[in-house]
Structure formats: structure tokens, C-alpha cells
Design a protein around this motif. Structure first.
Motif, PDB file in Angstrom:
ATOM      1  N   ALA A 129       0.824  -1.208   0.000  1.00 30.07           N
ATOM      2  CA  ALA A 129       0.000   0.000   0.000  1.00 30.07           C
ATOM      3  C   ALA A 129       0.864   1.267   0.000  1.00 30.07           C
ATOM      4  CB  ALA A 129      -0.933  -0.002   1.207  1.00 30.07           C
ATOM      5  N   GLU A 130       2.018   1.216   0.685  1.00 28.31           N
ATOM      6  CA  GLU A 130       2.894   2.385   0.703  1.00 28.31           C
ATOM      7  C   GLU A 130       3.546   2.610  -0.658  1.00 28.31           C
ATOM      8  OE1 GLU A 130       5.644   2.783   3.912  1.00 28.31           O
ATOM      9  OE2 GLU A 130       4.271   1.868   5.362  1.00 28.31           O
ATOM     10  N   LEU A 131       3.923   1.520  -1.322  1.00 28.90           N
ATOM     11  CA  LEU A 131       4.467   1.659  -2.680  1.00 28.90           C
ATOM     12  C   LEU A 131       3.422   2.277  -3.603  1.00 28.90           C
ATOM     13  CD1 LEU A 131       6.352  -1.738  -3.141  1.00 28.90           C
ATOM     14  CD2 LEU A 131       7.383   0.525  -2.850  1.00 28.90           C
ATOM     15  N   ALA A 132       2.177   1.807  -3.475  1.00 26.95           N
ATOM     16  CA  ALA A 132       1.095   2.353  -4.305  1.00 26.95           C
ATOM     17  C   ALA A 132       0.897   3.835  -4.013  1.00 26.95           C
ATOM     18  CB  ALA A 132      -0.187   1.573  -4.061  1.00 26.95           C
ATOM     19  N   GLY A 133       1.022   4.221  -2.743  1.00 27.60           N
ATOM     20  CA  GLY A 133       0.870   5.630  -2.383  1.00 27.60           C
ATOM     21  C   GLY A 133       1.966   6.493  -2.967  1.00 27.60           C
ATOM     22  N   GLU A 134       3.201   5.988  -2.975  1.00 29.80           N
ATOM     23  CA  GLU A 134       4.299   6.756  -3.557  1.00 29.80           C
ATOM     24  C   GLU A 134       4.120   6.916  -5.062  1.00 29.80           C
ATOM     25  OE1 GLU A 134       8.303   6.856  -1.532  1.00 29.80           O
ATOM     26  OE2 GLU A 134       7.853   4.708  -1.421  1.00 29.80           O
ATOM     27  N   LEU A 135       3.665   5.854  -5.720  1.00 30.29           N
ATOM     28  CA  LEU A 135       3.397   5.950  -7.157  1.00 30.29           C
ATOM     29  C   LEU A 135       2.292   6.969  -7.432  1.00 30.29           C
ATOM     30  CD1 LEU A 135       3.604   2.180  -8.167  1.00 30.29           C
ATOM     31  CD2 LEU A 135       5.159   3.989  -8.913  1.00 30.29           C
ATOM     32  N   SER A 136       1.282   6.995  -6.582  1.00 35.02           N
ATOM     33  CA  SER A 136       0.197   7.963  -6.760  1.00 35.02           C
ATOM     34  C   SER A 136       0.699   9.388  -6.590  1.00 35.02           C
ATOM     35  CB  SER A 136      -0.927   7.679  -5.752  1.00 35.02           C
ATOM     36  OG  SER A 136      -1.530   6.427  -6.008  1.00 35.02           O
ATOM     37  N   ALA A 137       1.591   9.601  -5.609  1.00 36.10           N
ATOM     38  CA  ALA A 137       2.139  10.943  -5.402  1.00 36.10           C
ATOM     39  C   ALA A 137       2.950  11.391  -6.611  1.00 36.10           C
ATOM     40  CB  ALA A 137       3.010  10.950  -4.144  1.00 36.10           C
ATOM     41  N   ILE A 138       3.708  10.467  -7.198  1.00 27.33           N
ATOM     42  CA  ILE A 138       4.489  10.792  -8.392  1.00 27.33           C
ATOM     43  C   ILE A 138       3.565  11.139  -9.549  1.00 27.33           C
ATOM     44  CG2 ILE A 138       5.999   9.771 -10.152  1.00 27.33           C
ATOM     45  CD1 ILE A 138       7.327   8.199  -7.825  1.00 27.33           C
ATOM     46  N   ARG A 139       2.509  10.342  -9.731  1.00 29.67           N
ATOM     47  CA  ARG A 139       1.554  10.629 -10.814  1.00 29.67           C
ATOM     48  C   ARG A 139       0.912  12.003 -10.630  1.00 29.67           C
ATOM     49  NH1 ARG A 139      -0.190   5.280  -9.587  1.00 29.67           N
ATOM     50  NH2 ARG A 139       0.630   3.742 -11.076  1.00 29.67           N
ATOM     51  N   ALA A 140       0.615  12.363  -9.388  1.00 28.53           N
ATOM     52  CA  ALA A 140      -0.024  13.650  -9.121  1.00 28.53           C
ATOM     53  C   ALA A 140       0.888  14.803  -9.493  1.00 28.53           C
ATOM     54  CB  ALA A 140      -0.421  13.735  -7.646  1.00 28.53           C
ATOM     55  N   VAL A 141       2.174  14.669  -9.187  1.00 32.15           N
ATOM     56  CA  VAL A 141       3.122  15.730  -9.555  1.00 32.15           C
ATOM     57  C   VAL A 141       3.223  15.843 -11.068  1.00 32.15           C
ATOM     58  CG1 VAL A 141       5.541  16.428  -9.492  1.00 32.15           C
ATOM     59  CG2 VAL A 141       4.450  15.555  -7.422  1.00 32.15           C
ATOM     60  N   VAL A 142       3.337  14.698 -11.749  1.00 25.88           N
ATOM     61  CA  VAL A 142       3.463  14.717 -13.207  1.00 25.88           C
ATOM     62  C   VAL A 142       2.215  15.315 -13.850  1.00 25.88           C
ATOM     63  CG1 VAL A 142       3.685  13.278 -15.265  1.00 25.88           C
ATOM     64  CG2 VAL A 142       5.083  12.797 -13.254  1.00 25.88           C
ATOM     65  N   ALA A 143       1.047  14.969 -13.322  1.00 21.51           N
ATOM     66  CA  ALA A 143      -0.204  15.479 -13.891  1.00 21.51           C
ATOM     67  C   ALA A 143      -0.437  16.943 -13.562  1.00 21.51           C
ATOM     68  CB  ALA A 143      -1.380  14.645 -13.383  1.00 21.51           C
ATOM     69  N   GLY A 144       0.051  17.383 -12.409  1.00 21.58           N
ATOM     70  CA  GLY A 144      -0.257  18.733 -11.959  1.00 21.58           C
ATOM     71  C   GLY A 144       0.715  19.790 -12.406  1.00 21.58           C
ATOM     72  N   ALA A 145       1.914  19.403 -12.834  1.00 22.58           N
ATOM     73  CA  ALA A 145       2.928  20.379 -13.243  1.00 22.58           C
ATOM     74  C   ALA A 145       3.068  20.344 -14.747  1.00 22.58           C
ATOM     75  CB  ALA A 145       4.260  20.075 -12.577  1.00 22.58           C
ATOM     76  N   SER A 146       2.204  21.034 -15.441  1.00 29.07           N
ATOM     77  CA  SER A 146       2.269  21.039 -16.903  1.00 29.07           C
ATOM     78  C   SER A 146       3.415  21.920 -17.363  1.00 29.07           C
ATOM     79  CB  SER A 146       0.952  21.559 -17.494  1.00 29.07           C
ATOM     80  OG  SER A 146       0.686  22.851 -17.013  1.00 29.07           O
ATOM     81  N   PRO A 147       4.091  21.548 -18.459  1.00 23.79           N
ATOM     82  CA  PRO A 147       5.218  22.345 -18.948  1.00 23.79           C
ATOM     83  C   PRO A 147       4.816  23.780 -19.238  1.00 23.79           C
ATOM     84  CG  PRO A 147       5.153  20.205 -20.028  1.00 23.79           C
ATOM     85  CD  PRO A 147       3.875  20.337 -19.247  1.00 23.79           C
ATOM     86  N   GLY A 148       5.651  24.707 -18.809  1.00 18.04           N
ATOM     87  CA  GLY A 148       5.354  26.116 -18.985  1.00 18.04           C
ATOM     88  C   GLY A 148       5.813  26.652 -20.326  1.00 18.04           C
ATOM     89  N   PRO A 149       5.697  27.979 -20.519  1.00 14.35           N
ATOM     90  CA  PRO A 149       6.119  28.591 -21.787  1.00 14.35           C
ATOM     91  C   PRO A 149       7.590  28.336 -22.058  1.00 14.35           C
ATOM     92  CG  PRO A 149       4.869  30.136 -20.418  1.00 14.35           C
ATOM     93  CD  PRO A 149       5.158  28.946 -19.562  1.00 14.35           C
TER      94      PRO A 149
END
Length: 492
Positions: free
Chosen positions: A259-279
Motif C-alpha cells: 500500500a505504501e508503494l502504491a501511495g508513492e506511485l500515486s504521489a508521483i503521478r499527481a506531480v506529473v499530472a499537476g505540473a504542466s510544462p510552462g512557456p
């Protein structure tokens, strides 16, 4: 075809079942040296049958070392890539051994990834080694930035400039470890944002994310702790500049519940999804601006295409090869990598890229002397080379010895069981006088031999160690094929 890996995790035997069950794992990475191409673990076979990509990650080539890459190691890495049908292979920008013929001194093994000096000499040698590796691998190569505890004196470039020059001259892809960028921020005072601004982010094949811990002002990249906010911040900085084709969670020890591994993967996905490349960010197509791979496609970019001039392969192939080497120096890639307007490239010496033959050997010899001096200070107790911080080298030496003790305990788990609490101090005392030379299995045998020779052991412990030594150092029983061949020879 564009390489798109997605979210992955480092496959390790200890968490093999969990990796198979974790939701949303698109790909896995496996330590190449831990695989036998003809006998893959069943877990990896099942993952591949499900369509999960498997990437071999090498740790022993030592492309940043003074010697040319070993042909046998390259062949083994190539065989693993073929066995896994991998779209690329990865290694490190590091040296892992030193000494030998170039310095007329005993060969020393670090048992660890050590930093390459960011000098023009070291860059020339690294680029030539990368070209040799590219020419002998069946798929494109990506190289990882490493974490370090020590700084080389009198460096010519920052890490970002060094990586940009490497990519510009060889077309190699990059594996950017954001945990290592954070480690170097704490240990070496290097700004991750500055490094990312200077390197060609469009050359990134994928990204590593891992945990560590800070002790006494030193960050230890353990891969045995949860991924902290500091590392995720660097990941967000990177994702703000480019959409990486893949992001992977590394864990090598102290494995947590599933469950902790799954949580870390989810946190990584959230960062990747939330930080869209800027100008002004790099294009999302990871192959944009890069040469085709060695097989002529765009699966991973950045290798030598079949139609491109191939690099020199001196040291692995005859010197009279008819294949021409590409020009040395700037502009080796078909398309130069754009740099932000406020980032200047490193100033090159006027003779950079000139000369082969004698000058190349001179560079290798200079690098060999420097790396051997450093490694000898770390593992053999010789004087600290000029310009290095003695206190920081002591920290690195202790870390190398501790890691060596841990690996021997895994290779020979009977020894900690026999010696109990005495194992670690006894091994560390042994290691001070005996540098690693011939691998960990040989090291375990030498350790036991040294204990027995020294004497003073409890009778029961001495008997157990003697039996262990006899079982592992005696002649091995021949395999069936060898016995059949011997029988045929005798009958002839």
C-alpha cells in the motif's frame, strides 16, 4: 514511433509479487547484472506477457572511467536487452573501478558509482566510451546523472553544461534522477533548477525518483526511505520544463508494504499530472530534434542510425575498420539542442576535440591517474589527493565500506548468521586493509580466510566458518554437458 513509458517501478525480487499487483504500473526497470538472459524470473516473464515494458539498467560498465568499455560487459548488456525486447538500455555517468594497465597499479573496484570530474579531458574520454557502447548495443542508450558526496577540484563545467556537451557530441539520451539532483544540492551546493536549465531536457528518456535521508548535513541517497517533498519538488521543476516519456520509482531496500508503494506511485503521478510544462518548455515528443536510434526508428532516439557514420570503436574492433568516425567536437548531432537564451555553453579550450591516437591515450592516462588516486584514498587508505576535502572523503570511505559489508552479507547470508553481532566490525576491520578487487563472492571467501588465519575465534564459530569455506572454495561438480563431452573424448 514515440517512446512513451508512463509510470513505472524498479523491479526487485523482494517485491516481485507486489509489483505484479500494483495498479497502473506501465513499465519496470531491472538491474541488468542481476539477470540471466536464458533464465528470466517468472515474474518478469508474466509482466512481459501482459505487455509491460522491461528496461535493463546497468551498474558495472563504468563509462566514465579511463579504460575503454569492456567488450564482455557490453555483450552481456546487449544480451539482456535482446532477451527483454527492451526499447533502450540505461547506465550511469560514473566510474566504478580504477588502476590497471594505464597506471601500472593493481586494479581497484569501488563497489559504487563515483563521480566523473567535469573537465574537458574527462568529457572527451566519456564521449569516446559512449560511442563505443552505442556501436555495440542493439538499442539506444540513456545515461543517468549520479549522486555524489565529493567534489573534484578545478572542474571546467557545471553538471548541466557537462550533460549538454555529452548529448550534443554523442546523441545519447539522458536518464535524469531527480533524487540525485537533490542529493547534489545538499552535498555539493548545486542548484537543481540551474542544472535543469542548462541541460537539453528534450533528450530525457525517463526520470528516476527515490527516497533518502539527511544525517549530519549529508544527504544519503539510500533508496530505502520514502520519497520526500524535497525530491518531489525537483520532479515538479523538471515536469514544468518538459513532459518526460517515463517516470520510475526506485526502491532497493527496507521495502515497505504494498500500500505504501502504491501511495508513492500515486504521489508521483499527481506531480506529473499537476505540473504542466510552462512557456518555452521542450516539445513533448521525446524524439524531437534527436537522431534516430541504432535500428533506424524513433523508439528512444539519440543513438546511431544504420545510415549514420558510426563512432570509432578502437579497443574493441580492428583499427582498420572501414566505418568512418563522426567529426569530433561541436555539432556531432544532426540537430543541435537549443539552450535558453540566458544559459551560456561552457567555454571550450581551443584544442578541444582535436587529435586522436597519442592525445587520446594521454587524456586517458591523465584521467586514470586522477581516478586511481581518488579511489585508492577511499578504499585503500592512501593519502587524500590534493584539492579534495579530507572530511568529506572520510564520509565517502565509510559509506563505501558499509555498502560493501551489506552486499557481502547478501551474497553470503550465512556469515552474519555465524558471526552474529561480530560480523560487521570484523568485516569493516578486514576491509580497511583489503580493497575490493575480484567481486563480492571472492571478497566473502577472502574475508573468511583472513578470519581463520588471524585466529582467536570461538571453536564453534571457527568450525562453521571452516565448513562454509570448504563448501564454497572446493572444485565445482561439472555440468552434464561437460561430463558428456569428457566421455566422448575418452571414447574416441
Amino acid at each position: 514511433m514515440e517512446l512513451k513509458l508512463g509510470t513505472g517501478i524498479g523491479w526487485r525480487p523482494e517485491i516481485a509479487d507486489a509489483v505484479e499487483r500494483l495498479p497502473g504500473v506501465d513499465w519496470v526497470e531491472v538491474v541488468a547484472e542481476n539477470l540471466c538472459p536464458g533464465r528470466l524470473p517468472e515474474s518478469l516473464v508474466r509482466l512481459r506477457a501482459r505487455g509491460v515494458t522491461v528496461v535493463p539498467h546497468g551498474v558495472s560498465l563504468g563509462l566514465g572511467g579511463a579504460d575503454r568499455p569492456d567488450a564482455g560487459r557490453l555483450a552481456e548488456l546487449a544480451a539482456r536487452a535482446e532477451a527483454l525486447s527492451s526499447p533502450l538500455v540505461t547506465e550511469h555517468i560514473a566510474f566504478v573501478r580504477a588502476g590497471g594497465a594505464l597506471t601500472a597499479s593493481p586494479r581497484l573496484e569501488a563497489g559504487h558509482l563515483l563521480p566523473v570530474p567535469r573537465t574537458w579531458d574527462a568529457l572527451e574520454v566519456l564521449c569516446e566510451n559512449v560511442r563505443i557502447a552505442q556501436d555495440h548495443l542493439p538499442v539506444p542508450l540513456a545515461l543517468e546523472n549520479i549522486a555524489a558526496l565529493v567534489n573534484w577540484p578545478d572542474e571546467d563545467m557545471t553538471e548541466g553544461q557537462f550533460l549538454a556537451e555529452l548529448v550534443d557530441r554523442t546523441g545519447v539520451r539522458l536518464l535524469i534522477d531527480v533524487a540525485n539532483l537533490h542529493t547534489n544540492r545538499v552535498n555539493r551546493g548545486e542548484d537543481p533548477a540551474k542544472a535543469l536549465a542548462e541541460l537539453p531536457v528534450e533528450a530525457i528518456a525517463y526520470v528516476h525518483v527515490a527516497g533518502g535521508v539527511e544525517k549530519d548535513g549529508v544527504w544519503h541517497d539510500t533508496h530505502a526511505h520514502p520519497v520526500g517533498a524535497e525530491v518531489l519538488e525537483v520532479l515538479a521543476e523538471l515536469v514544468g520544463r518538459v513532459s518526460p516519456p517515463g517516470v520510475l520509482l526506485e526502491r532497493d531496500d527496507a521495502f515497505p508494504p504494498e500500500a505504501e508503494l502504491a501511495g508513492e506511485l500515486s504521489a508521483i503521478r499527481a506531480v506529473v499530472a499537476g505540473a504542466s510544462p510552462g512557456p518555452g518548455a521542450a516539445p513533448q515528443d521525446p524524439a524531437s530534434g534527436l537522431r534516430p536510434g541504432r535500428r533506424g526508428d524513433l523508439r528512444a532516439g539519440g543513438g546511431w542510425s544504420r545510415s549514420s557514420p558510426r563512432p570509432s570503436t578502437s579497443g574493441l574492433r580492428p583499427s582498420n575498420t572501414a566505418e568512418a568516425a563522426p567529426p569530433r567536437g561541436a555539432g556531432n548531432c544532426a540537430t543541435s539542442h537549443p539552450r535558453p537564451a540566458d544559459v551560456a555553453p561552457a567555454a571550450r579550450p581551443r584544442d578541444f576535440g582535436k587529435g586522436r591516437g597519442g592525445e587520446e591515450e594521454a587524456r586517458r592516462t591523465r584521467l586514470a591517474v586522477a581516478q586511481t588516486s581518488l579511489l585508492s584514498a577511499l578504499v585503500a587508505g592512501t593519502p587524500v589527493p590534493p584539492g579534495f576535502d579530507p572530511a568529506r572523503l572520510r564520509v565517502q570511505a565509510r559509506a563505501l565500506a558499509a555498502k560493501r559489508a551489506d552486499v557481502v552479507a547478501k551474497v553470503a547470508p550465512e556469515l552474519p548468521r555465524i558471526l552474529k553481532d561480530a560480523y560487521r566490525p570484523a568485516y569493516l576491520a578486514y576491509a580497511k586493509a583489503r580493497p575490493l578487487r575480484d567481486g563480492y563472492r571472492r571478497d566473502a571467501l577472502d574475508f573468511v580466510a583472513a578470519l581463520i588465519e588471524r585466529g582467536g575465534l570461538d571453536d564453534g564459530v571457527a568450525r562453521q566458518l571452516g565448513r562454509w569455506q570448504k563448501e564454497r572454495s572446493g572444485p565445482r561438480r561439472q555440468g552434464r554437458a561437460a561430463r558428456v563431452l569428457r566421455g566422448l573424448v575418452r571414447a574416441a
